[in-house]
Design a protein around this motif. Structure first.
Motif, PDB file in Angstrom:
ATOM      1  N   MET A  16       0.831  -1.207   0.000  1.00 44.58           N
ATOM      2  CA  MET A  16       0.000   0.000   0.000  1.00 44.58           C
ATOM      3  C   MET A  16       0.867   1.258   0.000  1.00 44.58           C
ATOM      4  SD  MET A  16      -3.047  -1.080  -0.338  1.00 44.58           S
ATOM      5  CE  MET A  16      -3.944   0.440  -0.091  1.00 44.58           C
ATOM      6  N   LEU A  17       1.952   1.261   0.752  1.00 44.57           N
ATOM      7  CA  LEU A  17       2.856   2.418   0.738  1.00 44.57           C
ATOM      8  C   LEU A  17       3.360   2.696  -0.676  1.00 44.57           C
ATOM      9  CD1 LEU A  17       5.007   1.758   3.943  1.00 44.57           C
ATOM     10  CD2 LEU A  17       3.411   3.662   3.594  1.00 44.57           C
ATOM     11  N   ALA A  18       3.764   1.637  -1.376  1.00 43.25           N
ATOM     12  CA  ALA A  18       4.264   1.803  -2.744  1.00 43.25           C
ATOM     13  C   ALA A  18       3.170   2.348  -3.663  1.00 43.25           C
ATOM     14  CB  ALA A  18       4.795   0.473  -3.274  1.00 43.25           C
ATOM     15  N   LEU A  19       1.951   1.881  -3.482  1.00 39.86           N
ATOM     16  CA  LEU A  19       0.849   2.353  -4.328  1.00 39.86           C
ATOM     17  C   LEU A  19       0.391   3.749  -3.932  1.00 39.86           C
ATOM     18  CD1 LEU A  19      -1.166  -0.956  -4.741  1.00 39.86           C
ATOM     19  CD2 LEU A  19       0.177   0.244  -6.492  1.00 39.86           C
ATOM     20  N   TRP A  20       0.508   4.111  -2.681  1.00 41.01           N
ATOM     21  CA  TRP A  20       0.180   5.485  -2.289  1.00 41.01           C
ATOM     22  C   TRP A  20       1.206   6.459  -2.874  1.00 41.01           C
ATOM     23  CZ3 TRP A  20      -0.612   3.446   3.289  1.00 41.01           C
ATOM     24  CH2 TRP A  20      -1.921   2.978   3.442  1.00 41.01           C
ATOM     25  N   GLU A  21       2.427   6.001  -3.082  1.00 37.46           N
ATOM     26  CA  GLU A  21       3.441   6.841  -3.729  1.00 37.46           C
ATOM     27  C   GLU A  21       3.143   7.018  -5.211  1.00 37.46           C
ATOM     28  OE1 GLU A  21       7.459   5.506  -3.191  1.00 37.46           O
ATOM     29  OE2 GLU A  21       7.271   5.510  -1.002  1.00 37.46           O
ATOM     30  N   ARG A  22       2.767   5.903  -5.877  1.00 35.91           N
ATOM     31  CA  ARG A  22       2.481   5.976  -7.311  1.00 35.91           C
ATOM     32  C   ARG A  22       1.554   4.839  -7.696  1.00 35.91           C
ATOM     33  NH1 ARG A  22       4.992   4.000 -11.883  1.00 35.91           N
ATOM     34  NH2 ARG A  22       6.868   3.364 -10.772  1.00 35.91           N
ATOM     35  N   SER A  23       0.456   5.216  -8.295  1.00 37.41           N
ATOM     36  CA  SER A  23      -0.541   4.241  -8.720  1.00 37.41           C
ATOM     37  C   SER A  23      -1.182   4.754 -10.004  1.00 37.41           C
ATOM     38  CB  SER A  23      -1.595   4.084  -7.621  1.00 37.41           C
ATOM     39  OG  SER A  23      -2.666   3.285  -8.054  1.00 37.41           O
ATOM     40  N   PRO A  24      -1.414   3.894 -10.970  1.00 32.35           N
ATOM     41  CA  PRO A  24      -1.168   2.450 -10.971  1.00 32.35           C
ATOM     42  C   PRO A  24       0.281   2.115 -11.301  1.00 32.35           C
ATOM     43  CG  PRO A  24      -2.225   3.078 -13.027  1.00 32.35           C
ATOM     44  CD  PRO A  24      -2.103   4.333 -12.203  1.00 32.35           C
ATOM     45  N   ARG A  25       0.606   0.854 -11.024  1.00 31.39           N
ATOM     46  CA  ARG A  25       1.921   0.287 -11.337  1.00 31.39           C
ATOM     47  C   ARG A  25       1.702  -1.116 -11.876  1.00 31.39           C
ATOM     48  NH1 ARG A  25       6.705   1.553  -7.213  1.00 31.39           N
ATOM     49  NH2 ARG A  25       6.113   3.598  -6.479  1.00 31.39           N
ATOM     50  N   SER A  26       2.594  -1.530 -12.755  1.00 32.48           N
ATOM     51  CA  SER A  26       2.550  -2.929 -13.185  1.00 32.48           C
ATOM     52  C   SER A  26       3.019  -3.789 -12.011  1.00 32.48           C
ATOM     53  CB  SER A  26       3.457  -3.157 -14.394  1.00 32.48           C
ATOM     54  OG  SER A  26       4.821  -3.083 -14.008  1.00 32.48           O
ATOM     55  N   LEU A  27       2.716  -5.069 -12.076  1.00 29.77           N
ATOM     56  CA  LEU A  27       3.160  -5.979 -11.020  1.00 29.77           C
ATOM     57  C   LEU A  27       4.681  -5.972 -10.936  1.00 29.77           C
ATOM     58  CD1 LEU A  27       2.450  -8.035  -8.844  1.00 29.77           C
ATOM     59  CD2 LEU A  27       2.561  -9.806 -10.617  1.00 29.77           C
ATOM     60  N   ARG A  28       5.367  -5.939 -12.073  1.00 29.24           N
ATOM     61  CA  ARG A  28       6.834  -5.909 -12.092  1.00 29.24           C
ATOM     62  C   ARG A  28       7.353  -4.636 -11.410  1.00 29.24           C
ATOM     63  NH1 ARG A  28      11.130  -8.709 -11.951  1.00 29.24           N
ATOM     64  NH2 ARG A  28      10.378 -10.084 -13.563  1.00 29.24           N
ATOM     65  N   GLU A  29       6.756  -3.486 -11.738  1.00 31.53           N
ATOM     66  CA  GLU A  29       7.180  -2.220 -11.126  1.00 31.53           C
ATOM     67  C   GLU A  29       6.957  -2.244  -9.617  1.00 31.53           C
ATOM     68  OE1 GLU A  29       6.102   0.650 -14.944  1.00 31.53           O
ATOM     69  OE2 GLU A  29       4.618   0.326 -13.375  1.00 31.53           O
ATOM     70  N   LEU A  30       5.819  -2.780  -9.217  1.00 31.83           N
ATOM     71  CA  LEU A  30       5.499  -2.867  -7.794  1.00 31.83           C
ATOM     72  C   LEU A  30       6.484  -3.792  -7.082  1.00 31.83           C
ATOM     73  CD1 LEU A  30       3.546  -2.018  -5.548  1.00 31.83           C
ATOM     74  CD2 LEU A  30       2.096  -3.940  -6.218  1.00 31.83           C
ATOM     75  N   ALA A  31       6.724  -4.954  -7.671  1.00 31.65           N
ATOM     76  CA  ALA A  31       7.667  -5.911  -7.077  1.00 31.65           C
ATOM     77  C   ALA A  31       9.063  -5.306  -6.979  1.00 31.65           C
ATOM     78  CB  ALA A  31       7.694  -7.200  -7.894  1.00 31.65           C
ATOM     79  N   ASP A  32       9.496  -4.602  -8.017  1.00 29.18           N
ATOM     80  CA  ASP A  32      10.813  -3.961  -7.983  1.00 29.18           C
ATOM     81  C   ASP A  32      10.892  -2.920  -6.864  1.00 29.18           C
ATOM     82  OD1 ASP A  32      11.684  -5.505 -10.101  1.00 29.18           O
ATOM     83  OD2 ASP A  32      11.521  -3.887 -11.594  1.00 29.18           O
ATOM     84  N   ALA A  33       9.845  -2.123  -6.715  1.00 35.72           N
ATOM     85  CA  ALA A  33       9.825  -1.100  -5.666  1.00 35.72           C
ATOM     86  C   ALA A  33       9.937  -1.731  -4.278  1.00 35.72           C
ATOM     87  CB  ALA A  33       8.550  -0.262  -5.760  1.00 35.72           C
ATOM     88  N   LEU A  34       9.387  -2.933  -4.128  1.00 34.18           N
ATOM     89  CA  LEU A  34       9.380  -3.622  -2.838  1.00 34.18           C
ATOM     90  C   LEU A  34      10.545  -4.586  -2.667  1.00 34.18           C
ATOM     91  CD1 LEU A  34       5.565  -4.397  -2.759  1.00 34.18           C
ATOM     92  CD2 LEU A  34       6.773  -2.694  -1.382  1.00 34.18           C
TER      93      LEU A  34
END
Length: 147
Positions: free
Chosen positions: A47-65
Protein backbone atom coordinates in the motif's frame (compact mmCIF):
# COMPACT_ATOMS: atom_id res chain seq x y z
CA UNK A 1 41.57 -19.83 24.34
CA UNK A 2 39.41 -16.77 23.83
CA UNK A 3 41.15 -14.61 21.28
CA UNK A 4 39.67 -12.14 18.81
CA UNK A 5 39.32 -14.80 16.08
CA UNK A 6 37.09 -16.88 18.36
CA UNK A 7 35.03 -13.79 19.21
CA UNK A 8 34.24 -13.41 15.51
CA UNK A 9 32.22 -16.63 15.67
CA UNK A 10 30.03 -15.78 18.64
CA UNK A 11 26.35 -15.41 17.83
CA UNK A 12 26.04 -11.97 19.41
CA UNK A 13 28.84 -10.65 17.18
CA UNK A 14 27.13 -11.66 13.93
CA UNK A 15 25.73 -8.87 11.78
CA UNK A 16 23.28 -11.30 10.16
CA UNK A 17 21.86 -12.30 13.56
CA UNK A 18 21.42 -8.69 14.64
CA UNK A 19 19.65 -7.81 11.38
CA UNK A 20 17.34 -10.83 11.42
CA UNK A 21 16.30 -10.38 15.02
CA UNK A 22 15.87 -6.61 14.57
CA UNK A 23 13.70 -7.17 11.48
CA UNK A 24 11.52 -9.68 13.33
CA UNK A 25 11.16 -7.30 16.28
CA UNK A 26 10.32 -4.31 14.08
CA UNK A 27 7.60 -6.29 12.31
CA UNK A 28 6.18 -7.26 15.71
CA UNK A 29 6.00 -3.54 16.60
CA UNK A 30 4.00 -2.86 13.43
CA UNK A 31 1.59 -5.81 13.83
CA UNK A 32 -0.77 -4.29 16.47
CA UNK A 33 -0.54 -0.86 14.82
CA UNK A 34 -1.56 -2.20 11.40
CA UNK A 35 -4.23 -4.58 12.69
CA UNK A 36 -6.93 -1.87 12.98
CA UNK A 37 -6.20 -0.96 9.33
CA UNK A 38 -6.77 -4.58 8.33
CA UNK A 39 -3.24 -4.89 6.96
CA UNK A 40 -0.32 -7.20 7.53
CA UNK A 41 3.16 -5.71 7.38
CA UNK A 42 3.82 -6.95 3.80
CA UNK A 43 0.41 -5.62 2.70
CA UNK A 44 1.26 -2.27 4.31
CA UNK A 45 4.45 -2.11 2.23
CA UNK A 46 2.43 -2.75 -0.95
CA UNK A 47 0.00 0.00 0.00
CA UNK A 48 2.86 2.42 0.74
CA UNK A 49 4.26 1.80 -2.74
CA UNK A 50 0.85 2.35 -4.33
CA UNK A 51 0.18 5.48 -2.29
CA UNK A 52 3.44 6.84 -3.73
CA UNK A 53 2.48 5.98 -7.31
CA UNK A 54 -0.54 4.24 -8.72
CA UNK A 55 -1.17 2.45 -10.97
CA UNK A 56 1.92 0.29 -11.34
CA UNK A 57 2.55 -2.93 -13.18
CA UNK A 58 3.16 -5.98 -11.02
CA UNK A 59 6.83 -5.91 -12.09
CA UNK A 60 7.18 -2.22 -11.13
CA UNK A 61 5.50 -2.87 -7.79
CA UNK A 62 7.67 -5.91 -7.08
CA UNK A 63 10.81 -3.96 -7.98
CA UNK A 64 9.83 -1.10 -5.67
CA UNK A 65 9.38 -3.62 -2.84
CA UNK A 66 12.55 -5.61 -3.66
CA UNK A 67 10.40 -8.71 -4.19
CA UNK A 68 9.91 -11.21 -6.97
CA UNK A 69 6.61 -10.74 -8.85
CA UNK A 70 5.59 -14.25 -7.76
CA UNK A 71 5.89 -13.09 -4.13
CA UNK A 72 4.10 -9.77 -4.69
CA UNK A 73 1.22 -11.30 -6.64
CA UNK A 74 -0.47 -13.08 -3.68
CA UNK A 75 -0.20 -9.88 -1.62
CA UNK A 76 -1.94 -7.95 -4.39
CA UNK A 77 -4.64 -10.62 -4.69
CA UNK A 78 -5.41 -10.44 -0.96
CA UNK A 79 -5.58 -6.64 -1.11
CA UNK A 80 -7.91 -6.95 -4.09
CA UNK A 81 -10.20 -9.27 -2.10
CA UNK A 82 -10.22 -6.62 0.66
CA UNK A 83 -11.33 -4.04 -1.91
CA UNK A 84 -8.20 -1.89 -1.54
CA UNK A 85 -6.65 -2.43 -4.98
CA UNK A 86 -7.81 -3.46 -8.42
CA UNK A 87 -5.99 -5.17 -11.24
CA UNK A 88 -6.75 -3.86 -14.72
CA UNK A 89 -5.39 -4.50 -18.19
CA UNK A 90 -3.37 -1.56 -19.50
CA UNK A 91 -5.29 0.18 -22.29
CA UNK A 92 -2.18 0.70 -24.43
CA UNK A 93 -1.00 -2.90 -23.97
CA UNK A 94 -3.60 -5.54 -23.05
CA UNK A 95 -0.82 -7.95 -22.03
CA UNK A 96 0.21 -5.69 -19.13
CA UNK A 97 -1.66 -5.78 -15.86
CA UNK A 98 -1.71 -2.62 -13.76
CA UNK A 99 -2.41 -2.54 -10.05
CA UNK A 100 -4.17 0.58 -8.85
CA UNK A 101 -5.90 1.84 -5.75
CA UNK A 102 -9.64 1.67 -5.28
CA UNK A 103 -11.40 4.54 -3.53
CA UNK A 104 -11.21 2.54 -0.30
CA UNK A 105 -7.49 1.92 -0.80
CA UNK A 106 -6.83 5.61 -1.43
CA UNK A 107 -8.94 6.57 1.60
CA UNK A 108 -7.02 4.17 3.85
CA UNK A 109 -3.95 6.38 3.40
CA UNK A 110 -5.54 8.99 5.68
CA UNK A 111 -5.78 6.48 8.53
CA UNK A 112 -2.25 5.21 7.81
CA UNK A 113 -0.84 8.67 8.45
CA UNK A 114 -0.97 7.76 12.15
CA UNK A 115 1.28 4.70 11.72
CA UNK A 116 4.72 6.41 11.82
CA UNK A 117 3.88 8.29 15.02
CA UNK A 118 2.62 5.11 16.64
CA UNK A 119 5.80 3.29 15.61
CA UNK A 120 7.92 6.06 17.14
CA UNK A 121 5.90 5.87 20.35
CA UNK A 122 6.18 2.07 20.49
CA UNK A 123 9.95 2.06 19.87
CA UNK A 124 10.85 5.19 21.80
CA UNK A 125 12.82 6.43 18.80
CA UNK A 126 12.63 9.94 17.37
CA UNK A 127 12.20 10.82 13.70
CA UNK A 128 15.93 11.58 13.50
CA UNK A 129 16.91 8.31 15.17
CA UNK A 130 14.69 6.29 12.85
CA UNK A 131 16.05 8.14 9.80
CA UNK A 132 19.63 7.52 10.93
CA UNK A 133 19.00 3.82 11.51
CA UNK A 134 17.15 3.47 8.18
CA UNK A 135 19.93 5.24 6.30
CA UNK A 136 22.61 3.04 7.89
CA UNK A 137 20.71 -0.08 6.79
CA UNK A 138 20.20 1.03 3.17
CA UNK A 139 23.56 -0.32 2.05
CA UNK A 140 22.41 -3.79 3.10
CA UNK A 141 18.93 -3.41 1.66
CA UNK A 142 20.18 -2.29 -1.74
CA UNK A 143 17.93 0.74 -1.43
CA UNK A 144 18.19 4.23 -2.74
CA UNK A 145 20.49 6.73 -1.03
CA UNK A 146 18.88 9.08 1.49
CA UNK A 147 16.77 11.84 -0.03
Amino acid sequence: MNDTRDDLLTLENQLCFALVTAARNVVSVYRPILEPLGLTHPQYLVMLALWERSPRSLRELADALALEPATASPLVKRLEVQGLVRRERRAADERRLDIGLTEAGAALRERALEVPGQVMAATGLSVDQIASLRDALRQFAGGRPAD
